[in-house]
Write a protein that holds these residues in place. Structure first.
Motif, PDB file in Angstrom:
ATOM      1  N   ALA A  12       0.806  -1.216   0.000  1.00  0.00           N
ATOM      2  CA  ALA A  12       0.000   0.000   0.000  1.00  0.00           C
ATOM      3  C   ALA A  12       0.842   1.271   0.000  1.00  0.00           C
ATOM      4  CB  ALA A  12      -0.946   0.006   1.198  1.00  0.00           C
ATOM      5  N   GLN A  13       2.136   1.148   0.011  1.00  0.00           N
ATOM      6  CA  GLN A  13       2.997   2.322  -0.066  1.00  0.00           C
ATOM      7  C   GLN A  13       3.113   2.788  -1.517  1.00  0.00           C
ATOM      8  OE1 GLN A  13       6.701   1.434   1.923  1.00  0.00           O
ATOM      9  NE2 GLN A  13       5.659   0.723   3.771  1.00  0.00           N
ATOM     10  N   ALA A  14       3.371   4.071  -1.703  1.00  0.00           N
ATOM     11  CA  ALA A  14       3.467   4.655  -3.041  1.00  0.00           C
ATOM     12  C   ALA A  14       4.803   5.376  -3.176  1.00  0.00           C
ATOM     13  CB  ALA A  14       2.306   5.603  -3.293  1.00  0.00           C
ATOM     14  N   PRO A  15       5.890   4.634  -3.352  1.00  0.00           N
ATOM     15  CA  PRO A  15       7.206   5.259  -3.447  1.00  0.00           C
ATOM     16  C   PRO A  15       7.373   6.013  -4.765  1.00  0.00           C
ATOM     17  CG  PRO A  15       7.369   2.937  -3.983  1.00  0.00           C
ATOM     18  CD  PRO A  15       5.954   3.170  -3.509  1.00  0.00           C
ATOM     19  N   THR A  16       8.266   6.962  -4.776  1.00  0.00           N
ATOM     20  CA  THR A  16       8.557   7.703  -6.002  1.00  0.00           C
ATOM     21  C   THR A  16       9.349   6.817  -6.964  1.00  0.00           C
ATOM     22  OG1 THR A  16       8.563   9.810  -4.837  1.00  0.00           O
ATOM     23  CG2 THR A  16       9.714   9.740  -6.953  1.00  0.00           C
ATOM     24  N   MET A  17       8.893   6.767  -8.222  1.00  0.00           N
ATOM     25  CA  MET A  17       9.552   5.967  -9.257  1.00  0.00           C
ATOM     26  C   MET A  17       9.622   6.801 -10.530  1.00  0.00           C
ATOM     27  SD  MET A  17       7.641   2.265  -8.689  1.00  0.00           S
ATOM     28  CE  MET A  17       5.952   2.908  -8.801  1.00  0.00           C
ATOM     29  N   GLU A  18      10.733   6.700 -11.250  1.00  0.00           N
ATOM     30  CA  GLU A  18      10.883   7.458 -12.491  1.00  0.00           C
ATOM     31  C   GLU A  18      11.377   6.566 -13.617  1.00  0.00           C
ATOM     32  OE1 GLU A  18      13.263  10.966 -12.235  1.00  0.00           O
ATOM     33  OE2 GLU A  18      12.104  11.842 -10.589  1.00  0.00           O
ATOM     34  N   TYR A  19      10.851   6.822 -14.817  1.00  0.00           N
ATOM     35  CA  TYR A  19      11.295   6.093 -16.005  1.00  0.00           C
ATOM     36  C   TYR A  19      10.718   6.776 -17.238  1.00  0.00           C
ATOM     37  CZ  TYR A  19      12.075   2.167 -19.241  1.00  0.00           C
ATOM     38  OH  TYR A  19      12.483   1.373 -20.293  1.00  0.00           O
ATOM     39  N   ALA A  20      11.538   6.889 -18.265  1.00  0.00           N
ATOM     40  CA  ALA A  20      11.097   7.358 -19.583  1.00  0.00           C
ATOM     41  C   ALA A  20      10.362   8.693 -19.523  1.00  0.00           C
ATOM     42  CB  ALA A  20      10.228   6.288 -20.240  1.00  0.00           C
ATOM     43  N   GLY A  21      10.859   9.623 -18.727  1.00  0.00           N
ATOM     44  CA  GLY A  21      10.260  10.949 -18.663  1.00  0.00           C
ATOM     45  C   GLY A  21       9.013  11.053 -17.824  1.00  0.00           C
ATOM     46  N   VAL A  22       8.752  10.031 -17.009  1.00  0.00           N
ATOM     47  CA  VAL A  22       7.555  10.009 -16.170  1.00  0.00           C
ATOM     48  C   VAL A  22       7.947   9.714 -14.730  1.00  0.00           C
ATOM     49  CG1 VAL A  22       5.399   8.767 -15.697  1.00  0.00           C
ATOM     50  CG2 VAL A  22       6.038   9.308 -18.052  1.00  0.00           C
ATOM     51  N   ARG A  23       7.294  10.383 -13.799  1.00  0.00           N
ATOM     52  CA  ARG A  23       7.491  10.090 -12.385  1.00  0.00           C
ATOM     53  C   ARG A  23       6.142   9.724 -11.774  1.00  0.00           C
ATOM     54  NH1 ARG A  23       9.666  14.603 -10.688  1.00  0.00           N
ATOM     55  NH2 ARG A  23       7.866  15.567  -9.696  1.00  0.00           N
ATOM     56  N   LEU A  24       6.140   8.640 -11.019  1.00  0.00           N
ATOM     57  CA  LEU A  24       5.000   8.312 -10.176  1.00  0.00           C
ATOM     58  C   LEU A  24       5.379   8.679  -8.752  1.00  0.00           C
ATOM     59  CD1 LEU A  24       3.809   4.813 -11.488  1.00  0.00           C
ATOM     60  CD2 LEU A  24       3.090   7.097 -12.216  1.00  0.00           C
ATOM     61  N   GLU A  25       4.510   9.395  -8.066  1.00  0.00           N
ATOM     62  CA  GLU A  25       4.789   9.801  -6.694  1.00  0.00           C
ATOM     63  C   GLU A  25       3.513   9.704  -5.872  1.00  0.00           C
ATOM     64  OE1 GLU A  25       6.273  13.750  -7.452  1.00  0.00           O
ATOM     65  OE2 GLU A  25       4.333  14.676  -6.985  1.00  0.00           O
ATOM     66  N   GLN A  26       3.692   9.682  -4.563  1.00  0.00           N
ATOM     67  CA  GLN A  26       2.559   9.611  -3.642  1.00  0.00           C
ATOM     68  C   GLN A  26       1.524  10.682  -3.975  1.00  0.00           C
ATOM     69  OE1 GLN A  26       1.677   7.677  -0.704  1.00  0.00           O
ATOM     70  NE2 GLN A  26      -0.185   8.880  -1.040  1.00  0.00           N
ATOM     71  N   LEU A  27       0.293  10.251  -4.220  1.00  0.00           N
ATOM     72  CA  LEU A  27      -0.797  11.191  -4.460  1.00  0.00           C
ATOM     73  C   LEU A  27      -1.073  11.981  -3.181  1.00  0.00           C
ATOM     74  CD1 LEU A  27      -3.097  12.068  -6.459  1.00  0.00           C
ATOM     75  CD2 LEU A  27      -4.523  10.357  -5.305  1.00  0.00           C
TER      76      LEU A  27
END
Length: 208
Positions: A12-27
């Motif tokens: 259930a954690q939402a760590p920051t991840m980056e790839y190919a010009g995109v970042r996913l981060e905690q909402l």
């Protein structure tokens, strides 16, 4: 806004991840204004067979996702376009079933302006990579409305296999309709081929 408690499970954690010009981060509520703008600009909430929050309901929708995260049922992410630094969508792990090492990827929406640019495949790559390579999932599911032909095609294009259709699965009081839900999944032994397919698509977009 403070991040959810570190006591929640790794699923259930939402760590920051980056790839190919995109970042996913905690909402968080910090993303509410930018997400409300993209929903309003694309009139995304008017698509009857989706459940995208309206601009007016964005803050309450984020709060609901964070509450589900605190309960261990969801891991919500904001999708950030690194070329602008702005939030262009949201996505989640939902229906988390940690004992059976299963998650669903869904509750996803993306700005109309960046659809077809490779941002969605990059986000899916990050979520699938974490699911299979860090969380050791046995299965990653995708569910969509029977009438959402574009979503069904996009999920199949990932390399997910259709498991079946749950007929009259959900009632939508807003439209008075019953939803037939199409269920897809990807299994661990299928991830290498799915990964290669995503990398090929991202290369065509000039992202890698």
């Amino acid at each position: 806004m403070a991040l959810p408690s570190s006591k929640i499970s790794s699923y259930a954690q939402a760590p920051t991840m980056e790839y190919a010009g995109v970042r996913l981060e905690q909402l968080s509520l910090d993303h509410a204004q930018e997400l409300a703008e993209i929903v309003s600009a694309g009139r995304l909430d008017e698509i009857w067979y989706t459940s995208i929050p309206s601009a007016q309901d964005m803050a309450s929708d984020i709060k609901k996702r964070l509450a589900l995260q605190e309960s261990g049922a969801m891991a919500p992410f904001a999708i950030i376009d690194l070329s602008t630094g702005k939030a262009v969508g949201a996505t989640t792990y939902l229906n988390i079933d940690e004992p059976n090492k299963r998650v669903e990827i869904g509750s996803t929406y993306l700005s109309s302006a960046v659809q077809g640019t490779g941002i969605n495949p990059a986000a899916k790559f990050l979520l699938l990579q974490r699911a299979f390579e860090e969380l050791d999932c046995y299965s990653v599911a995708f569910c969509t409305h029977w009438h959402n032909a574009a979503s069904r095609a996009a999920i199949a294009r990932l390399g997910a296999k259709q498991d079946g259709v749950l007929r009259n699965h959900k009632y939508d009081p807003a439209t008075g309709t019953l939803r037939d839900t199409v269920i897809f999944s990807i299994l661990p032994h299928e991830w290498p081929a799915v990964r290669t397919g995503l990398e090929t698509r991202l290369a065509r977009h000039g992202r890698i």
